[in-house]
Design an enzyme around this catalytic site. Structure first.
Site, PDB file in Angstrom:
ATOM      1  N   LYS A 118      25.110  47.575  44.962  1.00  0.00           N
ATOM      2  CA  LYS A 118      25.846  49.166  44.615  1.00  0.00           C
ATOM      3  C   LYS A 118      25.752  50.363  44.350  1.00  0.00           C
ATOM      4  O   LYS A 118      26.534  51.379  45.433  1.00  0.00           O
ATOM      5  CB  LYS A 118      27.319  48.464  43.712  1.00  0.00           C
ATOM      6  CG  LYS A 118      28.484  47.624  43.772  1.00  0.00           C
ATOM      7  CD  LYS A 118      29.082  46.947  42.909  1.00  0.00           C
ATOM      8  CE  LYS A 118      29.610  45.614  43.472  1.00  0.00           C
ATOM      9  NZ  LYS A 118      29.204  44.250  43.524  1.00  0.00           N
ATOM     10  N   GLU A 202      32.868  53.748  36.341  1.00  0.00           N
ATOM     11  CA  GLU A 202      33.454  54.335  37.762  1.00  0.00           C
ATOM     12  C   GLU A 202      35.138  54.532  36.841  1.00  0.00           C
ATOM     13  O   GLU A 202      35.191  53.577  35.897  1.00  0.00           O
ATOM     14  CB  GLU A 202      33.526  52.991  39.025  1.00  0.00           C
ATOM     15  CG  GLU A 202      33.110  52.982  39.981  1.00  0.00           C
ATOM     16  CD  GLU A 202      33.059  52.050  40.907  1.00  0.00           C
ATOM     17  OE1 GLU A 202      32.574  52.068  41.882  1.00  0.00           O
ATOM     18  OE2 GLU A 202      34.228  51.550  40.651  1.00  0.00           O
ATOM     19  N   HIS A 237      39.038  38.173  39.799  1.00  0.00           N
ATOM     20  CA  HIS A 237      38.479  38.279  41.450  1.00  0.00           C
ATOM     21  C   HIS A 237      38.334  38.404  42.265  1.00  0.00           C
ATOM     22  O   HIS A 237      37.300  38.548  42.611  1.00  0.00           O
ATOM     23  CB  HIS A 237      37.520  39.814  40.199  1.00  0.00           C
ATOM     24  CG  HIS A 237      37.871  40.537  38.894  1.00  0.00           C
ATOM     25  ND1 HIS A 237      38.363  41.690  39.497  1.00  0.00           N
ATOM     26  CD2 HIS A 237      37.429  39.613  37.630  1.00  0.00           C
ATOM     27  CE1 HIS A 237      38.562  42.339  37.799  1.00  0.00           C
ATOM     28  NE2 HIS A 237      38.209  40.861  37.416  1.00  0.00           N
ATOM     29  N   ARG A 294      27.811  39.937  55.380  1.00  0.00           N
ATOM     30  CA  ARG A 294      27.939  38.749  56.507  1.00  0.00           C
ATOM     31  C   ARG A 294      28.932  38.530  56.868  1.00  0.00           C
ATOM     32  O   ARG A 294      30.122  39.035  56.709  1.00  0.00           O
ATOM     33  CB  ARG A 294      27.553  36.892  55.476  1.00  0.00           C
ATOM     34  CG  ARG A 294      28.337  37.819  53.785  1.00  0.00           C
ATOM     35  CD  ARG A 294      28.487  36.571  52.888  1.00  0.00           C
ATOM     36  NE  ARG A 294      29.243  37.261  51.774  1.00  0.00           N
ATOM     37  CZ  ARG A 294      29.958  37.075  51.757  1.00  0.00           C
ATOM     38  NH1 ARG A 294      31.407  36.957  52.682  1.00  0.00           N
ATOM     39  NH2 ARG A 294      30.499  37.601  50.639  1.00  0.00           N
TER      40      ARG A 294
END
Length: 498
Positions: A118, A202, A237, A294
């Site tokens: 990330k 974040e 999630h 993907r």
């Protein structure tokens, strides 16, 4: 260009079948791999050839990249399609496939590796001015320094693992007093899950929408987006219900997000099908989240609204063909929904409910699609993801797609295990979903397992009343007819309990 004549699908279940069906339509021979637990699986029976690659556990079979490549060599396979999960985003596997002279149907190993981190992904897309959530640009290891940065960003903040996904290595921190403990937990979980304890910080967006953009890129430098998918109905999630298009995007916002997604793909010279994920806040500000290198589980809803077979496009791209269309050629037609039918008990915190499919009858009819890998009498293996099927509906608009999904859920007959079908029906009938006014906090805000238990009780009471009335009147045939009608028309939460 290199023509693909034989394709090995390095996966199992519904996605293996889905890929093989397209390959067959294209005149391509298929090879299945399977574990000892999947010896009688449908994808094994469907393929032209099938090879057992090991024991029931994933690391004994579907994750054995070297064994899979050896099978390819022995059977003179031209290409490998990884599906999703397992080795689909494993850069080392993609590299070894390529080194063996076999086509990997997906992006380059370099793109997989870049977007698999990330932090690296954020750095790569920064030059394109992609909107990103405020936070750190590098991995954080010093707790005190991280605590200071978190205070500057402003609580609540989110600590996230750089190397993973699925909610692992992720912690929401409400204040500075619990920061150190939560950071240590996040690092520990990330290390355990991904072998990499790198985390970053974040700003926490409390009630976002999760919206992703499908992209396609070829080896000639052409990249397009195929519009968005709304993926905000989630548990742990992970997505449960997806739809396309989103009910909140304006044409202008759709174009802007699409352009950003294409730029993300350009940042890593992306080839094949991929997905760029964004968070969208209550003010319709959007932020880059990550890129999945993907095919996605929810790709059928994009296929429904565009009329494209994404697996076919993947294969054509892997053969070296340029994209057959330009951005201006693409349009949205109608509306599509997907419900992931998991062997889980929504009334028990969505815990897996592994067992035998005593009854298994798929819904049918116009606008209904079922991608699955099971049939009646089969067992749901304990070793893999508990998804049974993807139930997809398509209509001329959102209302029609919802109506078809509700009908399909009622028609879907599954007994022997609990499933997410009753949860799907609850969501689709909820005012927040119907109005489009929902976000990733839907379950937290609205769902109570007692609702499903109440539905069960109400259904049982209805049947009891009918039985009592009919028995009093000594009308046994009528009772049987009524019960049969209940089973045919009632919602699946009744059937699962019989």
């Amino acid at each position: 260009m290199r023509k693909i004549n034989k394709l090995l699908v390095a996966n199992r279940g519904e996605i293996a079948l889905r890929v093989m069906r397209t390959a067959k339509e294209m005149g391509i021979k298929t090879v299945a791999i399977y574990s000892e637990a999947d010896r009688n699986a449908l994808h094994v029976r469907f393929a032209d050839e099938a090879v057992c690659v090991g024991g029931p556990k994933s690391n004994e079979s579907y994750l054995r990249g070297d064994v899979i490549i050896d099978v390819c060599k022995k059977l003179h396979v031209d290409a490998v399609h990884p599906g999703y999960g397992f080795l689909s985003e494993n850069a080392e596997f993609a590299k070894k496939v390529k080194e063996a002279g076999i086509v990997f149907i997906g992006p380059s190993p370099e793109a997989i590796e870049l977007m698999g981190s990330k932090l690296a992904a954020k750095a790569a897309v920064a030059k394109y001015n992609i909107p990103m959530v405020p936070g750190t640009e590098e991995a954080i290891t010093d707790v005190e320094a991280a605590k200071e940065i978190a205070s500057q960003v402003g609580f609540p903040i989110l600590i996230k693992a750089s190397a993973g996904g699925g909610g692992k290595g992720m912690r929401v921190v409400e204040n500075v007093h619990v920061f150190e403990e939560q950071m240590q937990l996040a690092v520990s979980e990330a290390t355990s899950a991904f072998g990499d304890g790198s985390v970053f910080i974040e700003k926490y967006i409390g009630s976002p929408r999760h919206i992703e953009i499908q992209v396609l890129g070829d080896t000639h430098g052409n990249i397009v987006h195929l519009f968005e998918r709304e993926c905000s109905i989630q548990r742990r999630h992970q997505k449960v219900i997806e739809e396309a298009p989103s009910s909140i995007l304006t044409p202008a916002l759709r174009d802007e997000m699409g352009r950003c997604a294409v730029n993300v793909a350009k940042a890593c010279d992306y080839v094949g099908a991929g997905t760029v994920e964004f968070l969208v806040d209550e003010n319709l500000n959007f932020y880059f989240l990550e890129m999945n290198t993907r095919l996605q589980v929810e790709h059928p809803v994009t296929e429904q609204i565009t009329g494209l077979d994404l697996v076919k496009e993947q294969i054509l791209i892997a053969e070296g063909n340029p994209l057959r269309f330009k951005q201006e050629d693409l349009e949205i037609y109608g509306h599509a929904l997907e419900l992931r039918v998991y062997a889980e008990d929504p009334a028990n915190n969505f815990l897996p409910d592994i067992g035998r499919l005593e009854t298994y009858k798929r819904p049918q009819g116009l606008g209904v699609r079922v991608d699955d890998g099971f049939e009646q009498g089969m067992d749901i293996p304990i070793y893999y993801d508990p998804m049974i099927a993807k139930l997809v509906t398509f209509g001329k608009d959102r209302e029609e797609a919802i109506d078809k999904m509700l009908r399909a859920i009622d028609e879907y007959q599954i007994t022997g295990i609990e499933t997410t079908l009753p949860f799907g029906k609850y969501v689709l009938q909820h005012e927040a979903f119907v109005s489009g006014n929902f976000d990733t906090k839907f379950i937290e805000r609205y769902f109570n397992p007692d609702v499903l238990q109440q539905q069960l009780s109400d259904g049982a009471e209805e049947v009891a009343v009918v039985l009592a009335a009919m028995l009093v009147n000594n009308k046994k045939p009528a009772v049987e007819a009524n019960i049969n009608k209940q089973n045919a028309q009632g919602s699946n939460w009744r059937k699962n309990r019989t």
